[in-house]
Every structure is written in C-alpha cells, then in structure tokens.
Design an enzyme around this catalytic site. Structure first.
Site, PDB file in Angstrom:
ATOM      1  N   HIS A 143      34.472  13.730  40.657  1.00  0.00           N
ATOM      2  CA  HIS A 143      33.572  15.253  39.650  1.00  0.00           C
ATOM      3  C   HIS A 143      32.076  14.836  40.142  1.00  0.00           C
ATOM      4  CE1 HIS A 143      30.782  13.172  36.823  1.00  0.00           C
ATOM      5  NE2 HIS A 143      31.919  12.234  36.175  1.00  0.00           N
ATOM      6  N   CYS A 144      31.500  15.927  40.474  1.00  0.00           N
ATOM      7  CA  CYS A 144      30.107  16.071  40.534  1.00  0.00           C
ATOM      8  C   CYS A 144      29.488  16.478  39.953  1.00  0.00           C
ATOM      9  CB  CYS A 144      29.092  16.333  41.475  1.00  0.00           C
ATOM     10  SG  CYS A 144      30.067  17.638  42.279  1.00  0.00           S
ATOM     11  N   ASN A 145      27.821  17.642  39.645  1.00  0.00           N
ATOM     12  CA  ASN A 145      27.823  18.245  38.590  1.00  0.00           C
ATOM     13  C   ASN A 145      28.315  19.465  38.935  1.00  0.00           C
ATOM     14  OD1 ASN A 145      26.003  19.336  37.256  1.00  0.00           O
ATOM     15  ND2 ASN A 145      24.054  19.123  38.017  1.00  0.00           N
TER      16      ASN A 145
ATOM     17  N   LEU B 169      31.463  18.226  35.877  1.00  0.00           N
ATOM     18  CA  LEU B 169      30.432  17.078  35.085  1.00  0.00           C
ATOM     19  C   LEU B 169      31.649  18.082  33.778  1.00  0.00           C
ATOM     20  CD1 LEU B 169      28.406  15.117  34.077  1.00  0.00           C
ATOM     21  CD2 LEU B 169      27.128  17.218  33.739  1.00  0.00           C
TER      22      LEU B 169
END
Length: 225
Positions: free
Chosen positions: A121-123, A45
């Site tokens: 992206h993710c976290n 993130l």
C-alpha cells in the site's frame, strides 16, 4: 539464479489478465484492498489501518510505500502483528522505482513462499504502490508491461501510475526479459565463461612468448658485446 515463471497457454494468460468478471466496481472499493495475485494484495493507506480486517484477510506482511513527508501518517501501525517493509519513495515522475524494486520483490517472494499474504500500500493506492505491484506481476508471470498493468487494473480499477512510472514499467520489461533470457540458457553462460578464460590464457601465453623472445634477444646482444 533467477527462477523463471511457469509456462501458461495463451488462453490461460488471457483469463488471468481479465480476472473475475462478476465484480462490480464501486467508489467505496477505492478505500479497500484487492487481491491481485494469490497472496498479494494492493490497496491504500486506509486498508492498512484496521487490525481486524487485516487479520480477517490473513495478511502476514505489509509493504508500506510512502513519500518521506507522509511518514507521520503512512507508517507501520501494528508491528507486533505483521512484518513490515517501509520504502520512502517520492510520488513524482522523476523517482527511480527500478532501483528500489528488487528489495520489495524479494520481501514479497519470501513472504508468499512461506505461505504468507502481503499487502502492498501507499497513501492512495492509485499510482505509487500500483507501479510496484505491476512490476512484480510483470516479472512473476513473464508478461508485457501493458498486460501486467491491465491485470492489476482489472482487479483494482482505480489505479493510474503517473507518466514517469509508466515509462519505467516499459523499461523494466526489457530488463527482466533480458535476465530471464540469460537464466534460460545457463550452458551459454558457462560457454561464455570458458571463452573468456581461453582468451585470457591466450593473452597471457602471448605475453610470456614475447618475454622469452626479448630475453633471447637481450642474451644475444650481451654475447656479441
């Protein structure tokens, strides 16, 4: 019809999987994104929150993968600057990624084909988004799931998809290779279609013959009575 990946020599494949050998990984790099393939970047993130850095990297498209409960923080931040795809995905071993992957792949393919650069992206950029990127790399370069995982890991050293995602990566290898095998032999598809039509025509012909025979029998019975 599926587009097959370009053929490479074994040495080219090994060099591609190994990646740049002059990069020294540091803890700080976990918060940054890394280029996995030309035009495809992977990160957390944090890498999606700086407009100047995204612009400096030439990013044009962003795949934002998040758990629904993270929607408040993991979200499109600059929709006026980038084209986004948002996928609500649970970061759990039971989550089905294979069902969701085709739409992400199409988004990335179209962006790169148009000359764009995509950030996925993710976290944390550790498990969820890397699983999608490994699946993409696997199919794009016709690699085994292990080679694709190593390729991504050699560019973003901190990735670690959970056990459920690893199982699905193995399953997806069989799925995409079966599709490629079919796409490689279109003449077999046409022949199979012709055989199917021939069988159906034969079955229809047999039914018509039976109907004609029954009609003759019925007519004879009527004349005898």
């Amino acid at each position: 019809m599926a587009t097959l990946p370009p053929q490479m020599t074994d040495e080219q494949i090994r060099d591609m999987i190994q990646g740049p050998g002059d990069v020294e990984w540091s803890y700080e790099m976990r918060r940054q994104c890394q280029e996995i393939l030309p035009g495809l970047l992977l990160g957390p993130l944090q890498a999606s929150k700086s407009l100047p850095i995204l612009q400096e990297l030439g990013v044009t498209h962003i795949v934002c993968i998040r758990d629904a409960k993270e929607a408040f923080s993991v979200r499109p931040r600059f929709p006026e600057h980038f084209r986004y795809m948002v996928l609500d995905v649970q970061d759990s071993e039971e989550q089905n990624l294979i069902r969701l992957f085709p739409q992400a792949k199409q988004f990335i393919d179209e962006a790169v084909a148009a000359g764009g650069r995509v950030l996925v992206h993710c976290n944390g950029g550790i498990s969820l988004s890397p699983a999608f990127v490994v699946m993409y790399v696997m199919q794009h370069h016709n690699l085994s799931w292990e080679d694709a995982l190593h390729l991504v890991q050699n560019r973003r050293y901190c990735i670690s998809p959970n056990g459920g995602f690893l199982t699905q990566l193995k399953e997806y290898e069989s799925i995409y290779k079966a599709r490629n095998a079919v796409a490689s032999f279109p003449q077999y598809q046409a022949a199979a279609a012709r055989r199917k039509r021939a069988v159906e025509d034969d079955e229809d012909g047999d039914e018509r013959d039976e109907e004609r025979k029954r009609a003759f029998v019925d007519q004879d019975d009527a004349m005898q009575t």
